[in-house]
Design an enzyme around this catalytic site. Sequence first.
Site, PDB file in Angstrom:
ATOM      1  N   HIS A   1       0.863  -1.184   0.000  1.00  0.00           N
ATOM      2  CA  HIS A   1       0.000   0.000   0.000  1.00  0.00           C
ATOM      3  C   HIS A   1       0.900   1.234   0.000  1.00  0.00           C
ATOM      4  O   HIS A   1       1.949   1.254   0.648  1.00  0.00           O
ATOM      5  CB  HIS A   1      -0.924   0.013   1.230  1.00  0.00           C
ATOM      6  CG  HIS A   1      -2.125  -0.880   1.069  1.00  0.00           C
ATOM      7  ND1 HIS A   1      -2.811  -1.414   2.129  1.00  0.00           N
ATOM      8  CD2 HIS A   1      -2.751  -1.320  -0.058  1.00  0.00           C
ATOM      9  CE1 HIS A   1      -3.818  -2.154   1.668  1.00  0.00           C
ATOM     10  NE2 HIS A   1      -3.802  -2.120   0.349  1.00  0.00           N
TER      11      HIS A   1
ATOM     12  N   ASP B   1       1.043   4.136   1.309  1.00  0.00           N
ATOM     13  CA  ASP B   1       1.497   4.847   2.515  1.00  0.00           C
ATOM     14  C   ASP B   1       2.617   4.101   3.247  1.00  0.00           C
ATOM     15  O   ASP B   1       3.103   4.570   4.271  1.00  0.00           O
ATOM     16  CB  ASP B   1       0.322   5.157   3.460  1.00  0.00           C
ATOM     17  CG  ASP B   1      -0.518   3.944   3.826  1.00  0.00           C
ATOM     18  OD1 ASP B   1      -0.494   2.944   3.085  1.00  0.00           O
ATOM     19  OD2 ASP B   1      -1.227   4.007   4.853  1.00  0.00           O
TER      20      ASP B   1
ATOM     21  N   ASP C   1       0.437  -3.151   8.521  1.00  0.00           N
ATOM     22  CA  ASP C   1      -0.951  -2.963   8.942  1.00  0.00           C
ATOM     23  C   ASP C   1      -1.577  -4.330   9.181  1.00  0.00           C
ATOM     24  O   ASP C   1      -1.260  -5.287   8.476  1.00  0.00           O
ATOM     25  CB  ASP C   1      -1.748  -2.275   7.846  1.00  0.00           C
ATOM     26  CG  ASP C   1      -1.269  -0.856   7.526  1.00  0.00           C
ATOM     27  OD1 ASP C   1      -0.321  -0.376   8.170  1.00  0.00           O
ATOM     28  OD2 ASP C   1      -1.822  -0.250   6.598  1.00  0.00           O
TER      29      ASP C   1
HETATM   30 ZN   LIG Z   1      -2.258  -0.863   4.344  1.00  0.00          ZN
END
Ligand SMILES: [Zn+2]
Length: 301
Positions: free
Chosen positions: A62, A64, A210
């Site tokens: 991802h 970020d 995450d």
């Molecule tokens: Zn993520």
Amino acid sequence: MKLTILGCYSATPRALNNTTSQVLEINNHMFLIDCGEGTQVQLRKHRIKFNRIKHIFISHLHGDHFFGLVGLISTFRLLTRETDLHIYGPKGIKEVITLQMKLADSWTNYNLIFHELTSKKTKLVFEDDKVVVHTIPLNHRVYTNGFLFKEKEGERKLDIVAVENANIDTAYFRKLKQGFDVENRDGVLIDNKKVTKPAKKPKSYAFCSDTMFKEDIVPIIKNVDVLYHESTFLEKHANLALKTKHSTAKEAAKIAKHANVGTLVLGHYSTRYDGLNAFKEEAQTVFDNVELSEDGKVFNF
Ligand SMILES: [Zn+2]
């Protein structure tokens, strides 16, 4: 062990918030963990020497968590770096980075070595004589790993006075440091613990971002000194956490408690909230020793 938080917010960089990136200094290594957009600016701001970074660990693809990577690689090239750079991340990371370099015809003049990860079980990804790094399989919308950094058990320290009094030949010092009992010059067996002191307790750090609440990581991170666990949301948005496969501050604290960690560091906050204190308060209903990461904050553990 020193942890510098370069960015600890989710989704998009803002004027005062950076996306995920941090530097872990452990036993003379300087590990970069995730590389959100703007990471190289943050590295400069915090005066972290670029050439000390030899290993970069990327949790998932991802933006970020890795949009700063190609920029950093390119800057290393402009700075005429010669040292090898190792990148650990999900399968596909090599393709996404090298495609950009190929289309710009800007290959690096140093070795760029990708270690692509595909396993859903914990794996050893780095080891030298002082430190080991394992993956921590997480549960997110795309394939994601956290990373567990652990110092190896050091050697015992000689108590020089005791060693001399026990009349032990210097040839046996190495064995003593390794914890063995040895014979002295008179042929008497000497108890190791009487002439050596314990090694310094090895430090450990687990990075988990995450992920949604995933209790089966607990055995992997059991008793670590420091756990960074994402807390994108508060419990009042638990439905959003579930939907987006993130965690709440309370869930992060539950993991910390079950794993009996020393300190829990929260991060990866959604920018929908006004302040960070609510994250700490919510986590502390479950686990006492909670710290809030903030961009630029340095922790010495
Ligand atoms: Zn993520």
